[in-house]
Enzyme design. Structure first.
Site, short mmCIF file in Angstrom:
data_model
loop_
_atom_site.label_atom_id
_atom_site.label_comp_id
_atom_site.label_asym_id
_atom_site.label_seq_id
_atom_site.Cartn_x
_atom_site.Cartn_y
_atom_site.Cartn_z
N ASP A 52 0.85 -1.21 0.00
CA ASP A 52 0.00 0.00 0.00
C ASP A 52 0.88 1.26 0.00
OD1 ASP A 52 0.93 -0.56 2.61
OD2 ASP A 52 -0.82 0.33 3.59
N HIS B 34 9.57 -0.26 9.25
CA HIS B 34 8.53 -1.29 9.17
C HIS B 34 8.72 -2.20 7.94
CE1 HIS B 34 6.44 0.44 12.55
NE2 HIS B 34 6.19 1.57 11.91
O1 RIB Z 1 2.31 -0.47 11.07
C1 RIB Z 1 3.21 -0.31 10.05
C2 RIB Z 1 2.57 -0.61 8.71
O2 RIB Z 1 1.50 0.29 8.52
C3 RIB Z 1 3.49 -0.44 7.53
O3 RIB Z 1 3.20 -1.42 6.57
C4 RIB Z 1 3.16 0.94 7.03
O4 RIB Z 1 3.38 1.06 5.64
C5 RIB Z 1 1.71 1.10 7.40
O5 RIB Z 1 0.91 0.63 6.39
CA CA Z 2 2.79 -0.77 4.22
#
Ligand code: RIB
Ligand code: CA
Length: 315
Positions: free
Chosen positions: A10, A239
């Site tokens: 995303d 992340h």
């Molecule tokens: O919590 C972190 C996630 O949430 C990652 O994938 C970031 O891109 C958001 O979508």
């Molecule tokens: Ca993400």
């Protein structure tokens, strides 16, 4: 031999950082990008995925448009405060030249896995709706996938949307519960490790020597402001790039195994609850469920060095 992966994404600033990391890594062959709502709506996620493939010099990479909403609950709004209105830190990138393929994300996942039995690693770094839809379309993908490396959840720490839930799982808890109980080999790269690795401003500025690193630095400015506001840090959590790092080198992480169920309603909706007790006397909703491989510790220094090396070599 390189690992064939599909990134379900995303984009999203940290998604972009992960996708460029994957394209820059010889251990990985990116077979496609499938898109999902989350940081932005799915239509913009698809445009951003096309943009990123073109930026990386991989315009032939198939991009498949995914689900526009979760299985059961609604998708209300994209969190502009985290990733900007354009999903890339309001850097306003030019429109892509290419178009998504005609098949849906779920169809593409099924076709690619069934055409390469035992070879495809799925790397979902957004809400898990496309994977749940693919499992429904063709349940045999669970036997034919190599691995599913999920960025999402929090097994031993609090969430980031609220104390219970991490964002990707919170957006579609029903899909996540199907993914964790499908009986395919799942590794969870959750907040337990992704918040432990931080890219501070000096580190991000140090990436600027390459064109790819300059792009990452530019999009990270907005993300950094959000981290300052929300977490009080002069750095960004790592992340989605952590899931790619796991695919490249699992030895960066220490793992624990246990079944995970996802809470699908109430104040803890989206919580990834792992049974860590090792007591099996009383049958419950976790009994007989497949174990998930959960990352609980990370060698952050080594991960950051790997990321820096790949981004500078990307040119
Ligand atoms: O919590 C972190 C996630 O949430 C990652 O994938 C970031 O891109 C958001 O979508
Ligand atoms: Ca993400």
């Amino acid at each position: 031999m390189s690992k064939k992966i599909i990134i379900d994404t995303d984009p999203g600033i940290d998604d972009a950082m992960a996708i460029l990391f994957a394209f820059a890594s010889p251990e990985i062959e990116v077979m496609g990008l499938t898109t999902i709502y989350g940081n932005v709506h799915t239509a913009l996620a698809t445009q951003n995925a096309l943009r990123l493939a073109e930026f990386a010099g991989r315009p032939q990479t198939p991009v498949a448009h995914g689900a526009d909403k979760p299985l059961v609950i609604p998708f209300d709004e994209a969190p502009e405060i985290v990733h900007g209105a354009d999903g890339l830190g309001n850097t306003h990138q030019p429109p892509p030249h290419g178009r998504p393929i005609e098949r849906s994300a779920a169809q593409f996942l099924v076709e690619t896995i069934m055409a390469h039995p035992g070879e495809i690693t799925l790397v979902p770094v957004g809400p898990l709706t496309n994977l749940a839809v693919a499992l429904k379309l063709e349940p045999r993908i669970a036997q034919h996938v190599a691995e599913v490396v999920v960025m999402g959840g929090a097994a031993t720490v609090n969430g980031n949307v609220n104390p219970a839930a991490e964002a990707n799982i919170w957006h579609d808890p029903h899909a996540a519960d199907k993914v964790f109980t499908a009986g395919w080999p799942v590794t969870l790269v959750g907040l337990d490790v992704t918040m432990a690795t931080q890219m501070d401003n000096a580190y991000l500025a140090g990436l600027r020597a390459s064109r790819t690193g300059e792009f990452i630095f530019q999009i990270s400015r907005f993300y950094q402001q959000f981290h300052k506001l929300a977490h009080g840090i002069d750095a960004c959590h790592t992340h989605d790039p952590s899931a790619i790092a796991y695919v490249i080198d699992p030895s960066l992480f220490t793992t624990e195994r246990g079944p995970i169920r996802v809470v699908t309603e109430g104040i803890a909706m989206g919580q990834t609850l792992m049974d860590r007790r090792r007591e099996w006397l009383t049958p419950n909703a976790w009994s007989d469920m497949p174990e998930v491989n959960v990352c609980v510790e990370v060698d952050s220094a080594r991960l950051l060095a790997l990321y820096q090396q790949r981004i500078s070599a990307a040119g």
